[in-house]
Design an enzyme around this catalytic site. Structure first.
Site, mmCIF file in Angstrom:
data_model
loop_
_atom_site.group_PDB
_atom_site.id
_atom_site.type_symbol
_atom_site.label_atom_id
_atom_site.label_comp_id
_atom_site.label_asym_id
_atom_site.label_seq_id
_atom_site.Cartn_x
_atom_site.Cartn_y
_atom_site.Cartn_z
ATOM 1 N N LYS A 173 1.035 -1.080 -0.078
ATOM 2 C CA LYS A 173 0.182 0.001 -0.150
ATOM 3 C C LYS A 173 0.888 1.137 0.023
ATOM 4 O O LYS A 173 1.525 1.580 0.862
ATOM 5 C CB LYS A 173 -0.945 -0.185 1.290
ATOM 6 N N CYS A 281 13.943 11.284 5.834
ATOM 7 C CA CYS A 281 13.848 10.803 7.207
ATOM 8 C C CYS A 281 15.329 10.767 7.755
ATOM 9 O O CYS A 281 15.435 10.548 8.991
ATOM 10 C CB CYS A 281 13.266 9.312 7.599
ATOM 11 N N GLU A 381 9.093 17.258 14.233
ATOM 12 C CA GLU A 381 9.585 16.819 12.950
ATOM 13 C C GLU A 381 8.998 17.776 11.936
ATOM 14 O O GLU A 381 7.546 18.013 11.909
ATOM 15 C CB GLU A 381 9.320 15.497 12.642
HETATM 16 P P1 NAD Z 1 2.519 9.117 6.819
HETATM 17 O O1 NAD Z 1 2.357 8.417 8.313
HETATM 18 O O2 NAD Z 1 1.317 10.200 6.933
HETATM 19 O O3 NAD Z 1 1.971 8.095 5.802
HETATM 20 C C1 NAD Z 1 2.611 6.940 5.836
HETATM 21 C C2 NAD Z 1 1.477 5.668 5.311
HETATM 22 O O4 NAD Z 1 0.564 5.597 6.021
HETATM 23 C C3 NAD Z 1 1.047 6.161 3.898
HETATM 24 O O5 NAD Z 1 0.820 4.871 3.134
HETATM 25 C C4 NAD Z 1 -0.377 6.648 4.382
HETATM 26 O O6 NAD Z 1 -1.467 6.292 3.506
HETATM 27 C C5 NAD Z 1 -0.736 5.664 5.693
HETATM 28 N N1 NAD Z 1 -1.610 6.376 6.528
HETATM 29 C C6 NAD Z 1 -1.787 7.871 6.574
HETATM 30 N N2 NAD Z 1 -2.663 8.194 7.677
HETATM 31 C C7 NAD Z 1 -2.959 6.830 8.099
HETATM 32 C C8 NAD Z 1 -3.999 6.730 9.185
HETATM 33 N N3 NAD Z 1 -4.554 7.365 9.716
HETATM 34 N N4 NAD Z 1 -4.030 5.255 9.400
HETATM 35 C C9 NAD Z 1 -3.546 4.313 8.746
HETATM 36 N N5 NAD Z 1 -2.699 4.758 7.709
HETATM 37 C C10 NAD Z 1 -2.330 6.016 7.340
HETATM 38 O O7 NAD Z 1 3.881 9.632 6.588
HETATM 39 P P2 NAD Z 1 4.181 10.331 5.056
HETATM 40 O O8 NAD Z 1 3.677 11.818 5.417
HETATM 41 O O9 NAD Z 1 3.681 9.645 4.059
HETATM 42 O O10 NAD Z 1 5.738 10.254 5.184
HETATM 43 C C11 NAD Z 1 6.663 11.240 6.105
HETATM 44 C C12 NAD Z 1 6.889 10.484 7.159
HETATM 45 O O11 NAD Z 1 7.426 9.319 7.088
HETATM 46 C C13 NAD Z 1 7.857 11.206 8.033
HETATM 47 O O12 NAD Z 1 7.489 11.579 9.479
HETATM 48 C C14 NAD Z 1 9.177 10.636 7.837
HETATM 49 O O13 NAD Z 1 10.289 10.838 9.056
HETATM 50 C C15 NAD Z 1 8.717 9.161 7.832
HETATM 51 N N6 NAD Z 1 9.703 8.536 7.321
HETATM 52 C C16 NAD Z 1 10.345 7.684 8.251
HETATM 53 C C17 NAD Z 1 11.518 6.879 7.740
HETATM 54 C C18 NAD Z 1 12.344 5.937 8.516
HETATM 55 O O14 NAD Z 1 12.891 5.098 8.277
HETATM 56 N N7 NAD Z 1 12.153 6.095 10.012
HETATM 57 C C19 NAD Z 1 11.772 6.503 6.264
HETATM 58 C C20 NAD Z 1 10.875 7.615 5.631
HETATM 59 C C21 NAD Z 1 9.815 8.396 6.117
#
Ligand code: NAD
Length: 495
Positions: A173, A281, A381
């Site tokens: 997904k 990240c 963040e």
């Molecule tokens: P996000 O948490 O908004 O979304 C991530 C995934 O979760 C997406 O596929 C989204 O559709 C889904 N999602 C969103 N809201 C949801 C909910 N309420 N319930 C279930 N699923 C949901 O993150 P983003 O904005 O796409 O990405 C940025 C974030 O990811 C930043 O916080 C970044 O630090 C983090 N990140 C972390 C790493 C790591 O290795 N730790 C790597 C890349 C990105």
């Protein structure tokens, strides 16, 4: 307008849900595609396709699996320019950076091509007299991968090459903000000869995610995204009896000691702070300057920031737009907060003049000095091109600051003192550490993952830990009798 389809059992399928998400070209500021969000029946059909494909894929020989992995790698190498263009058109990062993320993902594919070695078990002959003990590693079944917007190719490739190499089938997904890269990779798998149903793409929002978390047919979940969602994914998956690794957010500090090479520090801070518009990240978001270096360092950083060309990632620019208008506005709001909280905005990206369409989601590189550690600019963040500077008097003060935060993803120390660097690597409460290296992303044969609220679960991505996550082990104790067996013995074997 093009609608990005689901990919179920080796075929594109348009969702019939009537629910869609807009997909923007961030450099144009326009919705150029939309993506259909799967409904309940479509979620079930996607998981079922993976479930049906599992027995045959699990039973395919390691040699055949490996050949398909190699073919995928070769096709990716040959065609990655196409994928980079897709990433730039939906995420906004510049083309060279899009190619860079594909290359890092490809390294995991290359690592996973070593699957015959990585799936070997152990064997002890004659553990007890005439008794052999051995272990075998078997796949889990259907695994769900939920990925964020910021690395639409690399983050999925942290997981699926290993999951597939280990004999699992996958439902992924992707982020609804930049969904097309995953469909492109699905087609590439098909071309590489992967059987239908082994790799499936489920588009959607919370409904699709919850469908994976609550399905009894999904054995494991790999998630990457923000910390609140990572915690939710971890708790829900655990409650439902699944194996789970949920990587969360970050706030990465760069500790600069007074003996550091300040030109190297300035180059590194700018590259790691503003590359991919700070939407990484492992981006550096806070420079912790141990005095007296801060004034000189800020001059050097500012000089370099003036050279950054912001614009459309398809042109020869260094930094693209942010992913959406909502995200751009949120990131820009932190600059206002910084001003209110008494920090000094040294370079303000809100006035940037980009080489791109006026409606693009632009925000230029921003540098903020003297950020109070109680300000949201420091504690939250930001995930954009905003670099904070915090001044401290000693190494210990800097270390305490880094260790006091909720995140523990990445950090870096810049110094010419090996002893200080060694002390830092021992004392800092962070999972990935750079020594004179600003973005210490581990290579594919090590594992990627942070500490504290940057990772929920006990398994990191790729490397040997990745293979452990995607397999379960059986231990077999066997005895083949020779004609002189020893008769009845109701106790444990003693020798
Ligand atoms: P996000 O948490 O908004 O979304 C991530 C995934 O979760 C997406 O596929 C989204 O559709 C889904 N999602 C969103 N809201 C949801 C909910 N309420 N319930 C279930 N699923 C949901 O993150 P983003 O904005 O796409 O990405 C940025 C974030 O990811 C930043 O916080 C970044 O630090 C983090 N990140 C972390 C790493 C790591 O290795 N730790 C790597 C890349 C990105």
């Amino acid at each position: 307008m093009q609608t990005v389809p689901l990919w179920i059992n080796g075929k594109s399928v348009q969702s019939q849900s009537g629910r869609f998400g807009d997909v923007f070209d961030p450099a144009l500021g326009e919705a150029t595609k939309r993506v259909g969000f799967a409904n309940g029946a479509e979620i079930a059909a996607t998981i079922q396709a993976a479930k049906d494909a599992f027995p045959a894929w699990r039973d395919l020989s390691l040699a055949r699996r490996q050949q398909i992995m190699f073919r995928f790698r070769e096709l990716l190498e040959a065609k990655k320019g196409e994928l980079a263009e897709i990433i730039t058109s939906e995420h906004g990062k510049v083309l060279s950076d899009a190619l860079g993320e594909i290359t890092r993902g490809q390294e995991v594919v290359e690592f996973a091509c070593g699957l015959p070695h990585l799936l070997k078990g152990e064997f002890s002959e004659n553990a007890s007299t005439n008794v052999d003990v051995y272990s075998i590693k078997q796949p889990l079944g259907v695994v769900g991968i939920i990925s964020p917007f910021n690395f639409p190719a690399m983050v999925p490739m942290w997981f699926f090459p290993v999951a597939i190499a280990a004999g699992n089938t996958v439902v992924i997904k992707p982020s609804e903000k930049d969904p097309s890269a995953t469909n492109w990779m699905a087609e590439l798998w098909k071309e590489a000869g992967l059987p239908d149903g082994v790799f499936n793409v489920l588009h959607g929002d919370k409904e699709a995610v919850d469908g994976l978390l609550n399905s009894p047919d999904v054995a494991a979940i790999s998630f990457v995204g923000s910390t609140p969602i990572a915690r939710y994914i971890y708790e829900t998956s655990s409650k439902n009896g699944k194996r789970v690794q949920a990587l969360g957010g970050a706030k990465n500090h760069m500790l600069v000691l007074p003996d550091a090479d300040l030109d190297l520090v300035a180059d590194s801070a700018v590259n790691a702070g503003f590359g991919s518009a700070g939407e990484r990240c492992m981006a550096i978001s806070v420079v912790v300057a141990v005095e007296p270096v801060a004034d000189e360092l800020i001059v050097k950083i500012t000089e370099r920031m003036a050279q950054i060309k912001v614009g459309d990632g398809r042109r020869s620019c260094d930094m693209g737009p942010l992913v959406t208008k909502v995200h751009r506005d949120k990131v820009a709001s932190y600059i206002e907060i910084a001003e209110k909280d008494g920090a000094k905005v040294v370079v303000d990206g809100r006035g940037v003049v980009p080489d791109g369409a006026p409606g693009g989601f632009w925000l230029g590189p921003t540098l903020i000095d003297n950020v109070p550690t109680g300000s949201k600019v420091y504690t939250e963040e930001i995930f954009g091109p905003v670099l904070s500077v915090v001044r401290v008097k000693t190494y210990d003060e800097g270390l305490d600051l880094i260790n006091s935060g909720q995140f523990g993803n990445g950090t870096a120390i810049f110094t010419n003192d090996g002893g200080a660097a060694r002390k830092f690597q021992n004392q800092v409460q962070v999972g990935m550490i750079g020594i004179n290296v600003p973005i210490p992303v581990p290579v594919a044969y090590f594992s990627f993952g942070g500490w504290k609220h940057s990772l929920f679960g006990d398994s990191r991505a790729h490397g040997e830990e990745g293979f452990r996550f995607f397999t379960q082990t059986k231990v077999i104790t066997s005895r083949w009798l020779d004609p002189s067996h020893g008769g009845l013995n109701l106790g444990f074997p003693q020798n």
